[in-house]
Design a protein around this motif. Structure first.
Motif, PDB file in Angstrom:
ATOM      1  N   ALA A 122       0.832  -1.201   0.000  1.00  8.02           N
ATOM      2  CA  ALA A 122       0.000   0.000   0.000  1.00  8.02           C
ATOM      3  C   ALA A 122       0.867   1.252   0.000  1.00  8.02           C
ATOM      4  O   ALA A 122       0.539   2.246  -0.674  1.00  8.02           O
ATOM      5  N   ALA A 123       1.982   1.221   0.747  1.00  7.77           N
ATOM      6  CA  ALA A 123       2.876   2.372   0.775  1.00  7.77           C
ATOM      7  C   ALA A 123       3.500   2.626  -0.598  1.00  7.77           C
ATOM      8  O   ALA A 123       3.591   3.782  -1.049  1.00  7.77           O
ATOM      9  N   VAL A 124       3.909   1.558  -1.281  1.00  4.33           N
ATOM     10  CA  VAL A 124       4.489   1.710  -2.623  1.00  4.33           C
ATOM     11  C   VAL A 124       3.464   2.308  -3.579  1.00  4.33           C
ATOM     12  O   VAL A 124       3.767   3.231  -4.359  1.00  4.33           O
ATOM     13  N   ILE A 125       2.232   1.788  -3.527  1.00  3.24           N
ATOM     14  CA  ILE A 125       1.179   2.306  -4.419  1.00  3.24           C
ATOM     15  C   ILE A 125       0.859   3.754  -4.064  1.00  3.24           C
ATOM     16  O   ILE A 125       0.632   4.588  -4.956  1.00  3.24           O
ATOM     17  N   ALA A 126       0.831   4.072  -2.749  1.00  8.67           N
ATOM     18  CA  ALA A 126       0.556   5.456  -2.336  1.00  8.67           C
ATOM     19  C   ALA A 126       1.648   6.399  -2.849  1.00  8.67           C
ATOM     20  O   ALA A 126       1.352   7.510  -3.319  1.00  8.67           O
ATOM     21  N   ILE A 127       2.911   5.971  -2.761  1.00  4.43           N
ATOM     22  CA  ILE A 127       4.006   6.801  -3.283  1.00  4.43           C
ATOM     23  C   ILE A 127       3.859   7.001  -4.778  1.00  4.43           C
ATOM     24  O   ILE A 127       4.059   8.105  -5.313  1.00  4.43           O
ATOM     25  N   TRP A 128       3.483   5.916  -5.475  1.00  5.04           N
ATOM     26  CA  TRP A 128       3.267   6.034  -6.925  1.00  5.04           C
ATOM     27  C   TRP A 128       2.138   7.004  -7.229  1.00  5.04           C
ATOM     28  O   TRP A 128       2.238   7.829  -8.145  1.00  5.04           O
ATOM     29  N   MET A 129       1.038   6.922  -6.453  1.00  2.00           N
ATOM     30  CA  MET A 129      -0.102   7.809  -6.674  1.00  2.00           C
ATOM     31  C   MET A 129       0.279   9.264  -6.408  1.00  2.00           C
ATOM     32  O   MET A 129      -0.105  10.169  -7.169  1.00  2.00           O
ATOM     33  N   LEU A 130       1.044   9.488  -5.330  1.00  2.00           N
ATOM     34  CA  LEU A 130       1.473  10.863  -5.048  1.00  2.00           C
ATOM     35  C   LEU A 130       2.349  11.406  -6.171  1.00  2.00           C
ATOM     36  O   LEU A 130       2.243  12.586  -6.539  1.00  2.00           O
ATOM     37  N   GLY A 131       3.225  10.536  -6.694  1.00  2.00           N
ATOM     38  CA  GLY A 131       4.042  10.969  -7.836  1.00  2.00           C
ATOM     39  C   GLY A 131       3.185  11.315  -9.036  1.00  2.00           C
ATOM     40  O   GLY A 131       3.453  12.306  -9.750  1.00  2.00           O
ATOM     41  N   LYS A 132       2.145  10.492  -9.280  1.00  2.00           N
ATOM     42  CA  LYS A 132       1.250  10.774 -10.403  1.00  2.00           C
ATOM     43  C   LYS A 132       0.489  12.080 -10.180  1.00  2.00           C
ATOM     44  O   LYS A 132       0.306  12.878 -11.112  1.00  2.00           O
TER      45      LYS A 132
ATOM     46  N   PHE B 216      -3.761  -2.333  -5.963  1.00  2.00           N
ATOM     47  CA  PHE B 216      -3.669  -2.880  -4.609  1.00  2.00           C
ATOM     48  C   PHE B 216      -4.517  -4.138  -4.456  1.00  2.00           C
ATOM     49  O   PHE B 216      -4.065  -5.135  -3.877  1.00  2.00           O
ATOM     50  N   LEU B 217      -5.749  -4.096  -4.974  1.00  2.00           N
ATOM     51  CA  LEU B 217      -6.613  -5.272  -4.864  1.00  2.00           C
ATOM     52  C   LEU B 217      -6.032  -6.454  -5.632  1.00  2.00           C
ATOM     53  O   LEU B 217      -6.055  -7.602  -5.148  1.00  2.00           O
ATOM     54  N   PHE B 218      -5.517  -6.188  -6.832  1.00  6.66           N
ATOM     55  CA  PHE B 218      -4.975  -7.283  -7.637  1.00  6.66           C
ATOM     56  C   PHE B 218      -3.741  -7.893  -6.969  1.00  6.66           C
ATOM     57  O   PHE B 218      -3.629  -9.120  -6.849  1.00  6.66           O
ATOM     58  N   THR B 219      -2.815  -7.038  -6.537  1.00  8.25           N
ATOM     59  CA  THR B 219      -1.604  -7.564  -5.899  1.00  8.25           C
ATOM     60  C   THR B 219      -1.938  -8.239  -4.569  1.00  8.25           C
ATOM     61  O   THR B 219      -1.305  -9.229  -4.202  1.00  8.25           O
ATOM     62  N   SER B 220      -2.945  -7.700  -3.838  1.00 13.43           N
ATOM     63  CA  SER B 220      -3.368  -8.371  -2.595  1.00 13.43           C
ATOM     64  C   SER B 220      -3.915  -9.757  -2.898  1.00 13.43           C
ATOM     65  O   SER B 220      -3.642 -10.721  -2.169  1.00 13.43           O
TER      66      SER B 220
END
Length: 578
Positions: A25-35, A267-271
């Motif tokens: 979730a942290a990795v995806i959140a960082i990616w989203m913030l970058g986007k 996140f859902l897919f990787t989870s």
């Protein structure tokens, strides 16, 4: 114990899975913030995007900005950038057109910036520090329709809510695929040209400002100009994708929402993938040993007590492998059960064999005296013979001898079972075991059948007083001495020694110099199912003497041991540890 270990293991693994999901979730959140930052930079390229690019850019030895990415983004944005020194001289240019000056007078630049002097580009001016250098940056961009809008205002003629243009102006408008609207002082439409059906007919101040500032959100580029001569506002709009005659419309999903949807979906897919892998890991980690245990139990039910699969649960050193170790107690319990069941099966088979041998032995021992009795009875019954009184007495003596043997055999059988079940109540009394041993040994050695054998008994000078049952002790000594003399050749010597143990207890050793016993005979010496001796060899040989001896020793709280080798004699020890 296994419950606690499983609980700890599951808790740690769930915690690890949770930590993995948090990290994901942290990795995806960082990616989203970058986007989100990229979207904001795209919408506000000047100054936000340029400041970011300059802060990430490299510097050469002269302190000049070196960044091909900055140049590429300026080209994509359609703008230009100049770096100025304190006197207005241009130090460095990026994507700058040829009509820009190479030096700006301070007052003149401010007039260009605030709009007091006409300038063909929209200007942005700011200062930024990097690596100890203060840079004055000038950013400019030309609107595609700014010049066209001025021409449209001069050339356009409003007639009945419609705007008429000359052919040259129409050609320019057709190239961009846009439309024109004219608004009054209240923002209501006065006239229009090629306006789409879904376009607004009235604009509030807020609506007009939002569409001018956030054009990417609506997907429509817009320029506007107020005509002070008429009090009207002219607006030119065109699709940002520049496709001719395509009606402009806002994106179905905003860029931020798209990023959020992609992030949630990722996140859902990787989870889901993590849980699938975790399930497979659990199935291998816990399912494999459980299936191994169930298969082992099933094989035991079928009579196969081996672990199966070539003992795959253990390594070469015989230690449980890692995945099986969590069920160590269960595996050891199943292993112990298998060993016991296998031993029980072997014992049952051995018991059956011993029973058959015992039946054969007892049958043989019973048939021999019965045959003698039957033979003498037939002889006495025969009318053709006239037996003398001496013959009849000799026959009767033999019959009595054989019946006495049978009676002793039956008594020995009954005694062994009664001793095993503890059904014989006796009263123990204190006796000098040395005197009791000597008397019993002499009586046993005095039998006429043992005239050519020697029996020697030695006891300590200090009396050993113990609680025993004298008849049983006498029977033990008699049986051991008789067994040693009966099954060894003439000239055999038996040495009996009474020994006081160093701590507590005492021991009696019966050692002979006979031919000894092999391992099988030692193992079965006290087996009550072991076949007895031939009754023709000696009247005392019921075949159960040593079995009775062992039961008597155990009944009085002692134990019996045998040590023998072929050709080296035998030592039988009866031991009382207390």
């Amino acid at each position: 114990m296994i419950r606690k270990r499983l609980a700890v293991r599951f808790a740690l693994q769930m915690a690890a899975a949770g930590a993995m999901l948090v990290l994901l979730a942290a990795v995806i959140a960082i990616w989203m913030l970058g986007k989100f930052e990229d979207i904001e930079v795209s919408r506000n390229f000047a100054p936000l995007g340029i400041s970011r690019l300059i802060s990430e850019a490299g510097m050469d030895s002269q302190g000049l900005i070196v960044d091909p990415k900055l140049l590429r983004r300026l080209q994509e944005d359609g703008g230009w950038l100049q770096s100025l020194d304190g006197k207005g001289n241009v130090l460095q240019s990026f994507n700058a057109p040829n009509d820009l000056p190479t030096r700006y007078l301070p007052g003149q630049l401010i007039d260009y910036w605030i709009g007091n002097e006409p300038f063909p580009y929209k200007l942005g001016l700011w200062m930024q520090e990097k690596d100890g250098h203060l840079y004055t940056l000038l950013y400019g961009s030309r609107s595609r329709t700014k010049d066209l809008l001025g021409r449209v205002i001069d050339d356009g003629h409003i007639l009945n809510h419609t705007i008429l243009f000359t052919d040259s102006s129409l050609d320019l408008l057709n190239k961009i695929g846009g439309w024109i609207q004219v608004l009054d002082r209240e923002g209501a439409e006065v006239a229009s040209w090629r306006k789409p059906g879904d376009a607004l007919t009235s604009y509030t101040l807020q609506e007009l400002a939002m569409r001018a500032h956030n054009q990417a959100h609506y997907g429509i580029a817009m320029d506007s100009q107020f005509d002070s001569r008429t009090g009207l506002t002219w607006i030119i709009q065109y699709p940002m994708n520049q496709t001719e005659n395509q009606a402009s419309r806002a994106p179905f999903i905003q860029s931020e929402v798209q990023v959020i949807i992609i992030g949630i979906a990722a996140f859902l897919f990787t989870s889901f993938i993590v849980f699938i892998l975790l399930s497979l890991w659990y199935a291998n980690r816990f399912g494999t040993p459980i299936l191994h245990i169930l298969g082992w139990i099933q094989r035991m039910g079928e009579g196969d007590y081996t672990e199966g699969n070539e003992g795959k649960g253990r390594n070469r050193k015989g230690i449980w492998k890692r995945k099986y170790r969590i069920f160590g107690e269960v595996m050891e319990s199943v292993h112990s059960l298998a060993v016991r069941l296998h031993a029980g099966k072997d014992a049952a088979e051995q018991t059956q064999r011993n029973r058959e041998e015992w039946i054969a032995g007892v049958t043989h021992d019973m048939k021999t005296p019965l045959a003698s009795i039957q033979g003498y009875a037939h002889m006495l019954e025969a009318e053709k013979y006239s037996w003398s009184v001496e013959d009849v007495r000799r026959f009767a003596s033999t019959i009595l001898e054989k019946t006495a043997y049978m009676d002793k055999l039956l008594n020995d059988l009954a005694l062994t079972y009664r001793l095993r079940s503890g059904e014989i109540p006796v009263h123990f009394e204190p006796k000098d075991i040395g005197i009791l041993l000597t008397e019993s040994a002499l009586r046993a050695a005095a039998h006429p059948a043992f005239e050519s054998r020697e029996v020697h008994c030695s006891t300590p000078s200090t009396p050993i007083i113990v609680d025993v049952y004298p008849p049983w002790f006498d029977r033990i000594v008699e049986n051991i001495v008789a067994n040693g003399l009966m099954h060894n050749p003439p000239g055999t010597r038996i040495d009996i020694a009474l020994i006081k143990l160093s701590e507590k207890g005492w021991r009696v050793d019966f050692g002979d110099n006979g031919h000894g016993m092999d391992q099988l005979t030692m193992e079965r010496l006290f087996d009550r199912y072991y076949r007895g001796t031939n009754t023709d060899s000696a009247i005392e040989g019921s075949g159960l003497g040593m079995a009775v001896t062992k039961e008597l020793v155990h009944a009085m709280g002692g134990r019996i041991e045998v040590n023998s080798r072929n050709g080296q004699g035998t030592v039988i020890s009866i031991i009382w540890d207390a």
